[in-house]
Scaffold this active site. Structure first.
Site, PDB file in Angstrom:
ATOM      1  N   ASP A 192      -5.461  -1.873  -2.875  1.00  0.00           N
ATOM      2  CA  ASP A 192      -6.424  -0.932  -3.645  1.00  0.00           C
ATOM      3  C   ASP A 192      -7.358  -2.160  -4.535  1.00  0.00           C
ATOM      4  O   ASP A 192      -7.972  -2.589  -5.085  1.00  0.00           O
ATOM      5  CB  ASP A 192      -5.877  -0.875  -4.676  1.00  0.00           C
ATOM      6  N   LYS A 220     -30.747  16.964  19.204  1.00  0.00           N
ATOM      7  CA  LYS A 220     -29.129  16.740  19.240  1.00  0.00           C
ATOM      8  C   LYS A 220     -28.842  16.731  20.203  1.00  0.00           C
ATOM      9  O   LYS A 220     -29.297  17.200  21.863  1.00  0.00           O
ATOM     10  CB  LYS A 220     -28.325  18.106  18.862  1.00  0.00           C
ATOM     11  N   GLY A 274       2.277   3.051  -2.647  1.00  0.00           N
ATOM     12  CA  GLY A 274       1.883   4.052  -3.801  1.00  0.00           C
ATOM     13  C   GLY A 274       1.295   5.581  -3.526  1.00  0.00           C
ATOM     14  O   GLY A 274       0.161   5.239  -3.005  1.00  0.00           O
ATOM     15  N   ARG A 286     -45.848  34.422  29.637  1.00  0.00           N
ATOM     16  CA  ARG A 286     -46.239  35.017  28.508  1.00  0.00           C
ATOM     17  C   ARG A 286     -46.895  36.574  29.038  1.00  0.00           C
ATOM     18  O   ARG A 286     -47.649  36.192  30.151  1.00  0.00           O
ATOM     19  CB  ARG A 286     -46.921  34.436  27.953  1.00  0.00           C
ATOM     20  N   ARG A 299      -2.809   7.496 -11.236  1.00  0.00           N
ATOM     21  CA  ARG A 299      -4.148   7.527 -11.938  1.00  0.00           C
ATOM     22  C   ARG A 299      -5.621   7.901 -11.295  1.00  0.00           C
ATOM     23  O   ARG A 299      -6.591   8.474 -12.074  1.00  0.00           O
ATOM     24  CB  ARG A 299      -4.117   6.401 -13.181  1.00  0.00           C
ATOM     25  N   ALA A 334       0.980  -0.706   0.229  1.00  0.00           N
ATOM     26  CA  ALA A 334      -0.274   0.135   0.077  1.00  0.00           C
ATOM     27  C   ALA A 334       0.930   1.292   0.029  1.00  0.00           C
ATOM     28  O   ALA A 334       0.462   2.477   0.483  1.00  0.00           O
ATOM     29  CB  ALA A 334      -0.986  -0.332   1.060  1.00  0.00           C
TER      30      ALA A 334
END
Length: 460
Positions: free
Chosen positions: A106, A355, A13, A444, A17, A11
């Site tokens: 790859d 969240k 390289g 309110r 391309r 791995a």
């Protein structure tokens, strides 16, 4: 897995391309990097401590993937060929003995069973080594496999050096080997860079070992696409499609219904339980785990989500890094993120966002609410339009809503604030002080009507 097998994954390289600033093996297909696919396959034939990744280009980033997977690395500071890459690990590998498996990082579509077959063939044949081959429609540019009358490999002839007759051979070398480690290290330094690229080619080891009296057995992988390396973005996309199609097929054979599977995208590490139904255009990403008898509606996106049994996720929901316990119902158009947790039987409706919030058993928020940094007790009811104001411009603050509380529509809860169990909040209230249990809170102004006001203002 065999304790006498060591694996080397090449791995180092750049992958020019790919036309990318990122190392080729860091590109993703099926939800994993190409290198992660290779490591996962390697772990079927060797323990992690006997698996090594050769790193070179962007060594730190590639090495980090290897470290996260618990495997070792070999540094190739100069990329001088595949043979040189393996020689860089001689100090770490030579003492391990046994069998040495080598393949490329790859090739994300390589099946673990293929590596197992190579190792088994090596062991059972008594040969010095074994390799996988493939037959391709167009072998132009590839090294041809030349076999002897016994069916063993006699030579690997590169395309440029092949005769007209040899070029008719469609059986090629995809670069998956198992060598007797002792023989390999005894002869590896016979490799020579006698080629235009001035590199040390691993393929030359075949001729070297045969010349030394060894044999190399071989078997042909039926599906040649399995061992095709990725060289550009087109091939990357094709591999991604193959891996996702495999995953969908695997799930359907295990009892999962996928409606319009050609439209669905499921990462390879996703888990889905029996009798779950997945609607069209759904994306299941990362390490999402879905329980049994769930329904995931059309166009939902789940990433690193955990769902219990009998969960219903209606269309167009987005759920990431969150958990939904059994019998939860959410959506449509709901969003859960950053550690949201819905306990058993909770209900979240359309256009509700959670969240870092936890909803207790049977709690409900059915319409148009934002609930951030909140803890919501069992069977609490959150009215439409409710907002937890969790951010003061500098820090996030918590909202606590007790069990059985009722929060009226369009309420604004200014954190930090606590609403006691069984309390009621009047609609459209702004609440910034503690509300004791079983208390009605109104925050309110009183309504005032002024008759004739419009006429006085406009002069009509």
């Amino acid at each position: 897995m065999l304790d006498d097998v060591a694996v080397v994954i090449l791995a180092a390289g750049q992958g020019t391309r790919m036309k990318s600033r990122m190392a080729k093996v860091l590109h993703r297909a099926g939800g994993r990097t190409l290198l992660e696919h290779a490591i996962a396959a390697a772990r079927r034939v060797a323990p992690p401590q006997r698996i090594f990744v050769v790193v070179g280009h962007q060594a730190e980033a590639v090495g980090e993937v290897a470290r996260r997977a618990g495997v070792g690395t070999i540094q190739q500071t100069e990329q001088l060929g595949t043979g040189h890459a393996v020689m860089c690990g001689e100090e770490q590998l030579a003492a391990l003995g046994g069998r040495l498996v080598i393949f490329y990082g790859d090739c994300p579509m390589i099946r673990p069973e293929t590596l197992e077959h190579v190792v088994t063939l090596h062991a059972e044949s008594g040969a010095t080594g074994a390799m996988a081959t493939i037959i391709v429609p167009d072998p132009t540019g590839y090294g041809r496999i030349i076999r002897n009358p016994a069916g063993d490999v006699a030579a690997i002839v590169e395309h440029k050096a092949a005769s007209a007759e040899q070029r008719k051979v469609c059986e090629i070398n995809p670069g998956v080997y198992s060598f007797d480690a002792t023989a390999f290290w005894q002869h590896v330094h016979e490799l020579r860079p006698d080629n235009p690229a001035r590199e040390y080619y691993l393929t030359d080891m075949v001729e070297i070992l045969i010349r030394a009296g060894g044999r190399l057995a071989a078997f042909t992988v039926p599906d040649h696409t399995e061992l095709v390396g990725i060289n550009n973005r087109v091939e990357l996309a094709e591999a991604d499609g193959v891996l996702r199609a495999r995953k969908s097929r695997e799930l359907m054979l295990d009892g999962v219904t996928i409606e319009q599977p050609d439209t669905v995208s499921i990462d390879v590490d996703v888990q889905v339980g029996q009798d779950t139904v997945i609607g069209p255009f759904v994306q299941l990403r990362g390490r999402t785990a879905v329980g049994e008898n769930c329904h995931i509606g059309a166009c939902c996106i789940l990433e690193n989500a955990r769902l219990g049994n009998n969960v219903e996720v209606n269309a167009f929901c987005v759920i990431s890094d969150s958990a939904l316990d059994s019998d939860v119902k959410v959506g449509p158009y709901a969003r859960m993120r950053l550690g949201a947790h819905l306990e058993e039987g909770a209900r979240v409706g359309n256009f509700v966002e959670l969240k870092k919030s936890r909803m207790g058993k049977g709690a409900k928020a059915m319409h148009l609410a934002y609930l951030g940094d909140a803890t919501i007790g069992a069977k609490a009811n959150i009215g439409a339009g409710t907002i937890t104001c969790n951010y003061d411009g500098h820090h996030k603050h918590q909202t606590i809503i007790g069990a059985g509380a009722f929060v009226g529509s369009n309420s604004t809860l200014v954190a930090p604030v606590e609403i006691g169990s069984g309390a009621y909040i009047g609609a459209a209230s702004v609440i910034n002080l503690t509300v004791p249990a079983d208390t009605l809170a109104l925050g309110r102004a009183r309504q005032v009507n002024k008759p004739g006001w419009k006429n006085r203002v406009t002069g009509d």
